[in-house]
Design an enzyme around this catalytic site. Sequence first.
Site, PDB file in Angstrom:
ATOM      1  N   VAL A   1       0.396  65.398  41.042  1.00 19.23           N
ATOM      2  CA  VAL A   1       1.223  66.239  40.165  1.00 19.23           C
ATOM      3  C   VAL A   1       2.690  65.837  40.198  1.00 19.23           C
ATOM      4  O   VAL A   1       3.526  66.471  39.557  1.00 19.23           O
ATOM      5  CB  VAL A   1       1.084  67.734  40.513  1.00 19.23           C
ATOM      6  CG1 VAL A   1      -0.342  68.202  40.285  1.00 19.23           C
ATOM      7  CG2 VAL A   1       1.541  68.022  41.940  1.00 19.23           C
TER       8      VAL A   1
ATOM      9  N   LYS B   1       4.613  65.185  43.237  1.00 21.92           N
ATOM     10  CA  LYS B   1       5.383  65.702  44.372  1.00 21.92           C
ATOM     11  C   LYS B   1       6.414  64.702  44.861  1.00 21.92           C
ATOM     12  O   LYS B   1       7.544  65.067  45.185  1.00 21.92           O
ATOM     13  CB  LYS B   1       4.461  66.056  45.538  1.00 21.92           C
ATOM     14  CG  LYS B   1       3.567  67.245  45.337  1.00 21.92           C
ATOM     15  CD  LYS B   1       2.887  67.660  46.629  1.00 21.92           C
ATOM     16  CE  LYS B   1       2.219  66.515  47.378  1.00 21.92           C
ATOM     17  NZ  LYS B   1       1.154  65.842  46.601  1.00 21.92           N
ATOM     18  N   SER B   2       6.024  63.440  44.940  1.00 25.73           N
ATOM     19  CA  SER B   2       6.946  62.424  45.461  1.00 25.73           C
ATOM     20  C   SER B   2       8.132  62.242  44.522  1.00 25.73           C
ATOM     21  O   SER B   2       9.284  62.141  44.973  1.00 25.73           O
ATOM     22  CB  SER B   2       6.222  61.093  45.652  1.00 25.73           C
ATOM     23  OG  SER B   2       5.187  61.220  46.603  1.00 25.73           O
TER      24      SER B   2
ATOM     25  N   LYS C   1       7.755  62.034  54.863  1.00 22.45           N
ATOM     26  CA  LYS C   1       6.354  62.072  54.449  1.00 22.45           C
ATOM     27  C   LYS C   1       5.533  62.102  55.734  1.00 22.45           C
ATOM     28  O   LYS C   1       5.164  61.051  56.284  1.00 22.45           O
ATOM     29  CB  LYS C   1       6.015  60.843  53.597  1.00 22.45           C
ATOM     30  CG  LYS C   1       4.583  60.830  53.055  1.00 22.45           C
ATOM     31  CD  LYS C   1       4.398  61.800  51.917  1.00 22.45           C
ATOM     32  CE  LYS C   1       2.994  61.668  51.316  1.00 22.45           C
ATOM     33  NZ  LYS C   1       2.783  62.582  50.189  1.00 22.45           N
TER      34      LYS C   1
ATOM     35  N   ASP D   1       4.799  56.484  48.558  1.00 22.24           N
ATOM     36  CA  ASP D   1       5.542  57.745  48.513  1.00 22.24           C
ATOM     37  C   ASP D   1       6.671  57.740  49.539  1.00 22.24           C
ATOM     38  O   ASP D   1       7.798  58.182  49.252  1.00 22.24           O
ATOM     39  CB  ASP D   1       4.613  58.930  48.784  1.00 22.24           C
ATOM     40  CG  ASP D   1       3.570  59.113  47.699  1.00 22.24           C
ATOM     41  OD1 ASP D   1       3.756  58.564  46.597  1.00 22.24           O
ATOM     42  OD2 ASP D   1       2.559  59.798  47.951  1.00 22.24           O
TER      43      ASP D   1
ATOM     44  N   ALA E   1       1.084  66.266  51.916  1.00 24.63           N
ATOM     45  CA  ALA E   1       0.059  65.411  51.309  1.00 24.63           C
ATOM     46  C   ALA E   1      -0.855  66.263  50.438  1.00 24.63           C
ATOM     47  O   ALA E   1      -1.273  67.345  50.836  1.00 24.63           O
ATOM     48  CB  ALA E   1      -0.759  64.720  52.396  1.00 24.63           C
TER      49      ALA E   1
ATOM     50  N   ASN F   1       6.500  69.846  36.333  1.00 26.97           N
ATOM     51  CA  ASN F   1       6.439  68.427  36.000  1.00 26.97           C
ATOM     52  C   ASN F   1       5.447  68.251  34.854  1.00 26.97           C
ATOM     53  O   ASN F   1       4.255  68.528  35.009  1.00 26.97           O
ATOM     54  CB  ASN F   1       6.003  67.598  37.207  1.00 26.97           C
ATOM     55  CG  ASN F   1       6.106  66.108  36.952  1.00 26.97           C
ATOM     56  OD1 ASN F   1       6.842  65.669  36.078  1.00 26.97           O
ATOM     57  ND2 ASN F   1       5.363  65.328  37.714  1.00 26.97           N
TER      58      ASN F   1
END
Length: 229
Positions: A14, A16-17, A38, A55, A118, A176
């Site tokens: 989605v 996140k990074s 991370k 990431d 994660a 996003n």
Amino acid sequence: MTLGLFVTGTDTGVGKSLASAALLHALARHHTRVVGMKPVAAGAEPHGGQLANEDAVLLRAASTVAVPPALDNPVLLPDPLSPHIAAARAGVRIHIPAIVQSYRQLAERADAVVVEGAGGFHVPLSDTETGADLAQALDLPVVLVVGLRLGCLSHAALTLDAIRARGLTLAGWVVNRVDPHMLAPEDNIAWLRQHLRAPLLAELPHQPQPDARALASRYQLPAWLTDRT
């Protein structure tokens, strides 16, 4: 006192990074030393002469503090699988107290730390622990990244319930637009505004070639995230 945030998502994939890296760039406008973390990354590729997760690399590029990989990515697993499966295949045990210790060492070196979880909030880390256990152990305000696509409303509501069940605070959320063809996106955002009951920190447009630095301007940070004291 160091500002810390835990970023989770409504699902894997989605953004996140991207949202975390853009948040780091936004925070860097107000804090001199910002660093991304991370804690658990599944999937490693050669980068700069050593194995790294993409990431983690993205977060490092958005950080203003360089730290050892053992601190900003203490668990690096070779295979791009659910962490509990990737860890089992690598013969590794994901130890939450060790991750918390790495976070504390990062906090000593930075004014702000953005921790990207994660997968989704309850992603399995082992047969007995999940990402929710890690978030609870870190005890940080949570930022929820909602991938705007069909099904995201239920995923967002379920994640909100899980966050609150752990005694954690939803500090804000990020939209996003992962699906540029989604029908009625504004109606979905309106529902999220009503039901998440937390500040909308940023609305990220769909980008064929995502640029975290450019997206930093999309963030509207509340005063408690920009205060330097």
